[in-house]
Write a protein that holds these residues in place. Structure first.
Motif, PDB file in Angstrom:
ATOM      1  N   PHE A  79       0.223  -0.390   2.050  1.00 51.66           N
ATOM      2  CA  PHE A  79      -0.384   0.744   2.892  1.00 51.66           C
ATOM      3  C   PHE A  79       1.014   1.679   3.029  1.00 51.66           C
ATOM      4  N   SER A  80       0.492   3.097   2.563  1.00 48.34           N
ATOM      5  CA  SER A  80       1.580   4.019   2.455  1.00 48.34           C
ATOM      6  C   SER A  80       0.915   5.326   3.030  1.00 48.34           C
ATOM      7  N   ASN A  81       1.692   6.225   3.332  1.00 46.97           N
ATOM      8  CA  ASN A  81       1.320   7.871   3.656  1.00 46.97           C
ATOM      9  C   ASN A  81       1.393   8.416   2.402  1.00 46.97           C
ATOM     10  N   ASP A  82       1.825   7.892   1.531  1.00 46.10           N
ATOM     11  CA  ASP A  82       2.232   8.913   0.008  1.00 46.10           C
ATOM     12  C   ASP A  82       1.018   8.413  -0.752  1.00 46.10           C
ATOM     13  N   GLY A  83       0.508   9.698  -1.174  1.00 40.63           N
ATOM     14  CA  GLY A  83      -0.844   9.479  -2.165  1.00 40.63           C
ATOM     15  C   GLY A  83      -0.334  10.088  -3.572  1.00 40.63           C
ATOM     16  N   ASN A  84       1.006  10.239  -3.851  1.00 40.57           N
ATOM     17  CA  ASN A  84       1.584  10.729  -5.036  1.00 40.57           C
ATOM     18  C   ASN A  84       0.998   9.651  -6.371  1.00 40.57           C
ATOM     19  N   GLN A  85       0.068  10.133  -7.383  1.00 41.30           N
ATOM     20  CA  GLN A  85      -0.451   9.360  -8.525  1.00 41.30           C
ATOM     21  C   GLN A  85       0.510   8.693  -9.350  1.00 41.30           C
ATOM     22  N   GLN A  86       1.735   9.350  -9.470  1.00 36.50           N
ATOM     23  CA  GLN A  86       2.669   8.465 -10.281  1.00 36.50           C
ATOM     24  C   GLN A  86       3.351   7.164  -9.395  1.00 36.50           C
ATOM     25  N   LEU A  87       3.538   7.822  -8.424  1.00 35.69           N
ATOM     26  CA  LEU A  87       4.170   6.827  -7.343  1.00 35.69           C
ATOM     27  C   LEU A  87       3.050   5.698  -7.262  1.00 35.69           C
ATOM     28  N   ILE A  88       1.888   5.629  -7.132  1.00 39.01           N
ATOM     29  CA  ILE A  88       0.555   4.826  -7.063  1.00 39.01           C
ATOM     30  C   ILE A  88       0.800   3.964  -8.573  1.00 39.01           C
ATOM     31  N   ARG A  89       0.785   4.616  -9.587  1.00 42.44           N
ATOM     32  CA  ARG A  89       0.855   3.888 -10.900  1.00 42.44           C
ATOM     33  C   ARG A  89       2.161   2.879 -10.933  1.00 42.44           C
ATOM     34  N   ASP A  90       3.309   3.398 -10.539  1.00 44.89           N
ATOM     35  CA  ASP A  90       4.504   2.786 -10.502  1.00 44.89           C
ATOM     36  C   ASP A  90       4.186   1.559  -9.621  1.00 44.89           C
ATOM     37  N   ALA A  91       3.604   1.519  -8.362  1.00 38.10           N
ATOM     38  CA  ALA A  91       3.606   0.647  -7.210  1.00 38.10           C
ATOM     39  C   ALA A  91       2.487  -0.569  -8.102  1.00 38.10           C
ATOM     40  N   VAL A  92       1.412  -0.441  -8.700  1.00 38.04           N
ATOM     41  CA  VAL A  92       0.675  -1.033  -9.387  1.00 38.04           C
ATOM     42  C   VAL A  92       1.217  -1.646 -10.599  1.00 38.04           C
ATOM     43  N   GLY A  93       1.992  -0.807 -11.228  1.00 41.31           N
ATOM     44  CA  GLY A  93       2.806  -1.483 -12.415  1.00 41.31           C
ATOM     45  C   GLY A  93       4.027  -2.585 -11.885  1.00 41.31           C
ATOM     46  N   ALA A  94       4.514  -2.438 -10.592  1.00 38.58           N
ATOM     47  CA  ALA A  94       5.184  -3.311 -10.083  1.00 38.58           C
ATOM     48  C   ALA A  94       4.762  -4.521  -9.318  1.00 38.58           C
ATOM     49  N   GLY A  95       3.373  -4.574  -9.394  1.00 40.47           N
ATOM     50  CA  GLY A  95       2.746  -5.589  -9.053  1.00 40.47           C
ATOM     51  C   GLY A  95       1.876  -5.532  -7.726  1.00 40.47           C
ATOM     52  N   VAL A  96       1.702  -4.206  -7.274  1.00 40.20           N
ATOM     53  CA  VAL A  96       1.005  -4.026  -5.931  1.00 40.20           C
ATOM     54  C   VAL A  96      -0.578  -4.552  -6.555  1.00 40.20           C
ATOM     55  N   THR A  97      -1.317  -5.073  -5.785  1.00 38.43           N
ATOM     56  CA  THR A  97      -2.824  -5.265  -5.932  1.00 38.43           C
ATOM     57  C   THR A  97      -3.792  -4.211  -5.403  1.00 38.43           C
ATOM     58  N   ALA A  98      -3.319  -3.705  -4.340  1.00 40.14           N
ATOM     59  CA  ALA A  98      -4.091  -2.737  -3.635  1.00 40.14           C
ATOM     60  C   ALA A  98      -3.128  -1.827  -3.042  1.00 40.14           C
ATOM     61  N   TYR A  99      -3.309  -0.423  -3.058  1.00 41.10           N
ATOM     62  CA  TYR A  99      -2.659   0.499  -2.823  1.00 41.10           C
ATOM     63  C   TYR A  99      -3.282   1.390  -1.620  1.00 41.10           C
ATOM     64  N   LEU A 100      -3.284   1.615  -0.605  1.00 45.92           N
ATOM     65  CA  LEU A 100      -4.347   2.378   0.321  1.00 45.92           C
ATOM     66  C   LEU A 100      -3.288   3.313   1.054  1.00 45.92           C
ATOM     67  N   VAL A 101      -3.856   4.531   0.904  1.00 42.60           N
ATOM     68  CA  VAL A 101      -3.258   5.922   1.709  1.00 42.60           C
ATOM     69  C   VAL A 101      -4.108   5.981   2.947  1.00 42.60           C
ATOM     70  N   GLU A 102      -3.291   6.544   3.897  1.00 43.32           N
ATOM     71  CA  GLU A 102      -4.001   6.728   5.166  1.00 43.32           C
ATOM     72  C   GLU A 102      -3.850   6.002   6.377  1.00 43.32           C
ATOM     73  N   GLY A 103      -2.631   5.056   6.013  1.00 44.65           N
ATOM     74  CA  GLY A 103      -2.348   4.110   7.150  1.00 44.65           C
ATOM     75  C   GLY A 103      -3.129   3.115   7.249  1.00 44.65           C
ATOM     76  N   LEU A 104      -2.773   2.058   8.145  1.00 41.17           N
ATOM     77  CA  LEU A 104      -3.062   0.961   8.322  1.00 41.17           C
ATOM     78  C   LEU A 104      -4.183   0.706   9.617  1.00 41.17           C
ATOM     79  N   ALA A 105      -5.255   0.452   9.167  1.00 40.55           N
ATOM     80  CA  ALA A 105      -6.384   0.240  10.291  1.00 40.55           C
ATOM     81  C   ALA A 105      -6.616  -1.268  10.524  1.00 40.55           C
ATOM     82  N   SER A 106      -6.578  -1.953  11.700  1.00 40.42           N
ATOM     83  CA  SER A 106      -6.592  -3.214  11.615  1.00 40.42           C
ATOM     84  C   SER A 106      -8.172  -3.700  11.290  1.00 40.42           C
ATOM     85  N   GLU A 107      -9.138  -2.906  11.667  1.00 42.99           N
ATOM     86  CA  GLU A 107     -10.649  -3.070  11.485  1.00 42.99           C
ATOM     87  C   GLU A 107     -11.018  -3.333   9.939  1.00 42.99           C
TER      88      GLU A 107
END
Length: 191
Positions: A79-107
């Motif tokens: 969960f991140s506040n950064d929606g940079n497309q390259q950063l998301i690709r890098d995160a998925v390449g590092a093993g992130v299964t799901a990358y969500l922007v807009e913060g963490l909503a418990s529901e």
């Protein structure tokens, strides 16, 4: 019951998230890890899933994830506040299964977690099938190399070389690839 490890590099409290996940039936590991301690905590605590809360994932965080993913892959939700497309690709390449922007909503966490787990399981099956296919291809190449050696050195036909290789494997109670490796090794050629 899934064991969940929370990881954060922010100062904001994530106790609400911990409580919400516990109410949903997840077993929450007691400590909240930092990205720098991720590899160590995963090795000692053996969580089933990792949830990372970050303003923006740093290179260090992504490197730690890549190391963990190579040695002990786990589903990772970021969960991140950064929606940079390259950063998301890098995160998925590092093993992130799901990358969500807009913060963490418990529901929203339960369905997101279920999707990430399903996706991770699917990827694990694909990795396993790929590894099996690579092993089979390497074994096939080794068998072909051993057959060529037998054909060249003993002036055998391909059929006779294969029969010799198969008989050797059966006599020794080993797989054909192991019998082929012995022939290649005996010839002094690198496998």
């Amino acid at each position: 019951m899934l064991r969940v490890l929370l990881v954060t590099d922010t100062e904001k409290p994530i106790g609400d998230l911990r409580d919400a996940l516990a109410r949903l039936g997840y077993e929450m590991l007691p400590a909240t890890a930092t990205p720098q301690a991720l590899h160590h905590v995963v090795a000692t605590e053996r969580p089933d899933v990792i949830i990372i809360d970050t303003e923006s994932p740093s290179r260090d965080t992504l490197e730690q994830l890549a190391v963990m993913n190579a040695t002990a892959p786990r589903p990772v939700l970021m969960f991140s506040n950064d929606g940079n497309q390259q950063l998301i690709r890098d995160a998925v390449g590092a093993g992130v299964t799901a990358y969500l922007v807009e913060g963490l909503a418990s529901e929203r966490i339960a369905p997101i977690l279920e999707v990430a787990l399903a996706r991770f399981a699917q990827e694990a099956q694909l990795r396993e099938r790929l590894a099996q296919a690579e092993t089979e291809l390497a074994e096939r190449k080794l068998i072909d190399r051993a057959k060529r050696l037998l054909m060249d050195r003993r002036k055998m036909t391909e059929h006779a070389a294969y029969a010799t290789l198969r008989k050797r494997a059966m006599d020794q109670g080993v797989k054909m690839a192991e019998a082929a490796r012995q022939i290649v090794d005996a010839d002094g050629l690198p496998t």
